[in-house]
Design a protein around this motif. Structure first.
Motif, PDB file in Angstrom:
ATOM      1  N   GLY A  76       2.579 -17.232  -5.469  1.00 34.05           N
ATOM      2  CA  GLY A  76       3.174 -17.142  -6.805  1.00 34.05           C
ATOM      3  C   GLY A  76       2.981 -15.773  -7.446  1.00 34.05           C
ATOM      4  O   GLY A  76       3.567 -15.478  -8.483  1.00 34.05           O
ATOM      5  N   LEU A  77       2.150 -14.934  -6.837  1.00 26.85           N
ATOM      6  CA  LEU A  77       1.890 -13.600  -7.406  1.00 26.85           C
ATOM      7  C   LEU A  77       2.789 -12.558  -6.738  1.00 26.85           C
ATOM      8  O   LEU A  77       3.173 -12.713  -5.573  1.00 26.85           O
ATOM      9  N   PRO A  78       3.082 -11.466  -7.444  1.00 25.00           N
ATOM     10  CA  PRO A  78       3.800 -10.368  -6.773  1.00 25.00           C
ATOM     11  C   PRO A  78       2.938  -9.742  -5.687  1.00 25.00           C
ATOM     12  O   PRO A  78       1.713  -9.951  -5.664  1.00 25.00           O
ATOM     13  N   VAL A  79       3.577  -8.969  -4.816  1.00 24.61           N
ATOM     14  CA  VAL A  79       2.817  -8.216  -3.813  1.00 24.61           C
ATOM     15  C   VAL A  79       3.128  -6.730  -4.002  1.00 24.61           C
ATOM     16  O   VAL A  79       4.274  -6.357  -4.227  1.00 24.61           O
ATOM     17  N   VAL A  80       2.076  -5.923  -3.940  1.00 26.88           N
ATOM     18  CA  VAL A  80       2.253  -4.468  -4.047  1.00 26.88           C
ATOM     19  C   VAL A  80       1.952  -3.866  -2.672  1.00 26.88           C
ATOM     20  O   VAL A  80       0.878  -4.071  -2.109  1.00 26.88           O
ATOM     21  N   ASP A  81       2.949  -3.139  -2.139  1.00 27.73           N
ATOM     22  CA  ASP A  81       2.829  -2.495  -0.821  1.00 27.73           C
ATOM     23  C   ASP A  81       2.389  -1.053  -1.063  1.00 27.73           C
ATOM     24  O   ASP A  81       3.175  -0.207  -1.496  1.00 27.73           O
ATOM     25  N   PRO A  98       7.473 -13.546  -5.083  1.00 34.63           N
ATOM     26  CA  PRO A  98       8.516 -13.465  -6.109  1.00 34.63           C
ATOM     27  C   PRO A  98       8.989 -12.033  -6.354  1.00 34.63           C
ATOM     28  O   PRO A  98      10.134 -11.803  -6.705  1.00 34.63           O
ATOM     29  N   GLN A  99       8.083 -11.097  -6.174  1.00 36.61           N
ATOM     30  CA  GLN A  99       8.422  -9.695  -6.433  1.00 36.61           C
ATOM     31  C   GLN A  99       7.651  -8.813  -5.454  1.00 36.61           C
ATOM     32  O   GLN A  99       6.462  -9.081  -5.199  1.00 36.61           O
ATOM     33  N   ALA A 100       8.306  -7.802  -4.915  1.00 34.40           N
ATOM     34  CA  ALA A 100       7.618  -6.851  -4.030  1.00 34.40           C
ATOM     35  C   ALA A 100       7.785  -5.457  -4.612  1.00 34.40           C
ATOM     36  O   ALA A 100       8.908  -5.018  -4.893  1.00 34.40           O
ATOM     37  N   ILE A 101       6.654  -4.785  -4.798  1.00 35.11           N
ATOM     38  CA  ILE A 101       6.659  -3.454  -5.418  1.00 35.11           C
ATOM     39  C   ILE A 101       6.062  -2.475  -4.414  1.00 35.11           C
ATOM     40  O   ILE A 101       4.912  -2.632  -4.002  1.00 35.11           O
ATOM     41  N   GLY A 102       6.834  -1.486  -4.036  1.00 31.37           N
ATOM     42  CA  GLY A 102       6.329  -0.469  -3.111  1.00 31.37           C
ATOM     43  C   GLY A 102       5.853   0.732  -3.918  1.00 31.37           C
ATOM     44  O   GLY A 102       6.504   1.131  -4.879  1.00 31.37           O
ATOM     45  N   VAL A 103       4.738   1.309  -3.528  1.00 29.85           N
ATOM     46  CA  VAL A 103       4.238   2.510  -4.226  1.00 29.85           C
ATOM     47  C   VAL A 103       3.848   3.552  -3.179  1.00 29.85           C
ATOM     48  O   VAL A 103       3.247   3.217  -2.156  1.00 29.85           O
ATOM     49  N   ASP A 104       4.256   4.785  -3.449  1.00 26.33           N
ATOM     50  CA  ASP A 104       3.961   5.854  -2.483  1.00 26.33           C
ATOM     51  C   ASP A 104       3.770   7.160  -3.240  1.00 26.33           C
ATOM     52  O   ASP A 104       4.377   7.386  -4.292  1.00 26.33           O
ATOM     53  N   VAL A 105       2.940   8.027  -2.676  1.00 25.63           N
ATOM     54  CA  VAL A 105       2.670   9.330  -3.292  1.00 25.63           C
ATOM     55  C   VAL A 105       3.886  10.255  -3.181  1.00 25.63           C
ATOM     56  O   VAL A 105       3.999  11.217  -3.935  1.00 25.63           O
ATOM     57  N   HIS A 137      -3.468   0.556 -12.511  1.00 20.63           N
ATOM     58  CA  HIS A 137      -3.083  -0.081 -13.776  1.00 20.63           C
ATOM     59  C   HIS A 137      -1.574  -0.250 -13.903  1.00 20.63           C
ATOM     60  O   HIS A 137      -0.818   0.693 -13.670  1.00 20.63           O
ATOM     61  N   GLY A 138      -1.173  -1.461 -14.267  1.00 18.83           N
ATOM     62  CA  GLY A 138       0.218  -1.690 -14.662  1.00 18.83           C
ATOM     63  C   GLY A 138       1.234  -1.677 -13.543  1.00 18.83           C
ATOM     64  O   GLY A 138       2.428  -1.781 -13.796  1.00 18.83           O
ATOM     65  N   LEU A 139       0.799  -1.570 -12.308  1.00 17.55           N
ATOM     66  CA  LEU A 139       1.777  -1.472 -11.215  1.00 17.55           C
ATOM     67  C   LEU A 139       2.611  -2.742 -11.094  1.00 17.55           C
ATOM     68  O   LEU A 139       3.780  -2.691 -10.729  1.00 17.55           O
ATOM     69  N   ALA A 140       1.978  -3.885 -11.369  1.00 17.39           N
ATOM     70  CA  ALA A 140       2.706  -5.151 -11.263  1.00 17.39           C
ATOM     71  C   ALA A 140       2.875  -5.776 -12.649  1.00 17.39           C
ATOM     72  O   ALA A 140       3.008  -6.989 -12.773  1.00 17.39           O
ATOM     73  N   GLY A 141       2.850  -4.954 -13.691  1.00 22.02           N
ATOM     74  CA  GLY A 141       2.928  -5.494 -15.051  1.00 22.02           C
ATOM     75  C   GLY A 141       1.581  -6.088 -15.430  1.00 22.02           C
ATOM     76  O   GLY A 141       0.537  -5.679 -14.912  1.00 22.02           O
ATOM     77  N   PRO A 142       1.578  -7.110 -16.309  1.00 22.38           N
ATOM     78  CA  PRO A 142       0.303  -7.619 -16.825  1.00 22.38           C
ATOM     79  C   PRO A 142      -0.406  -8.581 -15.857  1.00 22.38           C
ATOM     80  O   PRO A 142      -1.557  -8.941 -16.076  1.00 22.38           O
ATOM     81  N   THR A 143       0.247  -8.996 -14.790  1.00 18.40           N
ATOM     82  CA  THR A 143      -0.309 -10.041 -13.926  1.00 18.40           C
ATOM     83  C   THR A 143      -1.189  -9.482 -12.797  1.00 18.40           C
ATOM     84  O   THR A 143      -1.053  -8.313 -12.412  1.00 18.40           O
ATOM     85  N   ASP A 144      -2.091 -10.315 -12.290  1.00 18.54           N
ATOM     86  CA  ASP A 144      -2.790  -9.976 -11.047  1.00 18.54           C
ATOM     87  C   ASP A 144      -1.753  -9.902  -9.924  1.00 18.54           C
ATOM     88  O   ASP A 144      -0.688 -10.531 -10.009  1.00 18.54           O
ATOM     89  N   ALA A 145      -2.071  -9.167  -8.869  1.00 24.63           N
ATOM     90  CA  ALA A 145      -1.096  -9.028  -7.769  1.00 24.63           C
ATOM     91  C   ALA A 145      -1.817  -9.064  -6.426  1.00 24.63           C
ATOM     92  O   ALA A 145      -2.999  -8.740  -6.327  1.00 24.63           O
ATOM     93  N   ASN A 146      -1.077  -9.448  -5.402  1.00 27.52           N
ATOM     94  CA  ASN A 146      -1.560  -9.287  -4.032  1.00 27.52           C
ATOM     95  C   ASN A 146      -1.308  -7.847  -3.601  1.00 27.52           C
ATOM     96  O   ASN A 146      -0.413  -7.172  -4.128  1.00 27.52           O
ATOM     97  N   VAL A 147      -2.084  -7.406  -2.640  1.00 28.43           N
ATOM     98  CA  VAL A 147      -1.914  -6.053  -2.115  1.00 28.43           C
ATOM     99  C   VAL A 147      -1.703  -6.131  -0.607  1.00 28.43           C
ATOM    100  O   VAL A 147      -2.424  -6.841   0.096  1.00 28.43           O
ATOM    101  N   PHE A 148      -0.693  -5.395  -0.141  1.00 32.90           N
ATOM    102  CA  PHE A 148      -0.453  -5.227   1.300  1.00 32.90           C
ATOM    103  C   PHE A 148      -0.584  -3.736   1.571  1.00 32.90           C
ATOM    104  O   PHE A 148      -0.057  -2.914   0.824  1.00 32.90           O
TER     105      PHE A 148
END
Ligand SMILES: C[S@@+](CC[C@H](N)C(=O)[O-])C[C@H]1O[C@@H](n2cnc3c(N)ncnc32)[C@H](O)[C@@H]1O
Length: 269
Positions: A76-81, A98-105, A137-148
């Motif tokens: 139920g939580l988003p995942v941050v890659d 529900p949501q996948a957020i990719g982050v890269d330098v 901070h704030g990568l997935a908004g206010p919610t806790d998130a999973n990390v991949f």
């Protein structure tokens, strides 16, 4: 046990390969974020037979992680890659969260990931150095998130690994879980590039590009994980060996497979 002839051949190969590797890798920028961004700026093709060394072009490796992801990560939580590159894993993960957020330098990595993910409504990308203070901070908004995180810790210096992992604590909060999969090849750089198909005469193009343009990777296994994510701060839920599937660059299938390590961890509070 190897024969004396094989041992001499191997020593000779190393003797000849070392200067070649040193020569090629001399041009890589020492500034790591800059090196990554220049690398991604020069990539014209991803996917099967593309230019990216660690990109197998299919979802076989991710599907191999699915059981462990489903056992431990809250769906139920988003995942941050983290360190998403061109977003191939981010897109694959979007089917299960529900949501996948990719982050890269790298700006250029994120621009490519956005292009390759056009039309996927639950996928988004952020440019951020995940070793910078407060980067979680704030990568997935206010919610806790999973990390991949796949193939990122082994390319960072130990101090940057620690900084990045510190930022993951903000991201996972009390409900999120970290899944990591990293290259854990035991051997020196010559063994590594030889495993991936390099010979004195020829180095496959995606490998040569990585050697020329990027910092030389290390390895990340149980002892590195225990050091950077110690048991008093992180509960280890599961870990073990995996196979990191890379770009098939030669006719020998095994040369595109790298021994790796996966771990699933939850932050202690
Ligand atoms: C070996 S690639 C792996 C890419 C992707 N995870 C995959 O498996 O396809 C490492 C990625 O980490 C990114 N990276 C390196 N240092 C980073 C940092 N400090 N913060 C965020 N991303 C970083 C690089 O730009 C690159 O895209």
């Amino acid at each position: 046990m190897s024969s004396p002839v094989a041992a001499v051949r191997s020593a000779l190969r190393k003797y000849l390969m070392v200067p070649k590797l040193i020569r090629l890798s001399r041009s890589a920028p020492k500034d790591r974020p800059l090196a990554w961004d220049r690398y991604w700026a020069g990539i014209a093709a991803t996917g099967p037979r593309g230019e990216v060394l660690w990109d197998s072009g299919n979802d076989h490796e991710l599907l191999g992680y699915l059981d462990a992801l489903q056992r431990h990560l809250d769906p139920g939580l988003p995942v941050v890659d983290i360190g998403c590159g061109h977003g191939s894993f981010t897109r694959g993960l979007a089917a299960f969260f529900p949501q996948a957020i990719g982050v890269d330098v790298s700006d250029h990595a994120v621009a490519r990931a956005r292009r390759e993910s056009a039309g996927m409504e639950n996928v988004s990308y952020v440019v951020r150095d995940m070793t910078a203070p407060g980067a979680g901070h704030g990568l997935a908004g206010p919610t806790d998130a999973n990390v991949f995180i796949r193939g990122v810790l082994h390319v960072l210096e130990p101090a940057d690994q620690a900084a990045l992992v510190g930022n993951l604590r903000d991201l996972v909060g009390t409900r999120g879980t970290v899944f990591l999969a990293e290259t854990n090849f035991q051997g020196d750089p010559v063994d590594y590039v030889t495993h991936l198909g390099a010979t004195i005469r020829d180095i496959p193009a995606p490998l040569e590009r990585a050697i020329r343009e990027l910092p030389m990777p290390g390895h990340f296994g149980p002892s590195e994980c225990g050091r950077v994510m110690p048991p008093e701060a992180w509960e280890l839920l599961e870990d073990g060996p995996v196979t990191i599937e890379t770009n098939r660059m030669t006719d020998v299938a095994g040369e595109s497979l790298i021994p790796g390590y996966f771990a699933v961890l939850r932050a202690r509070h």
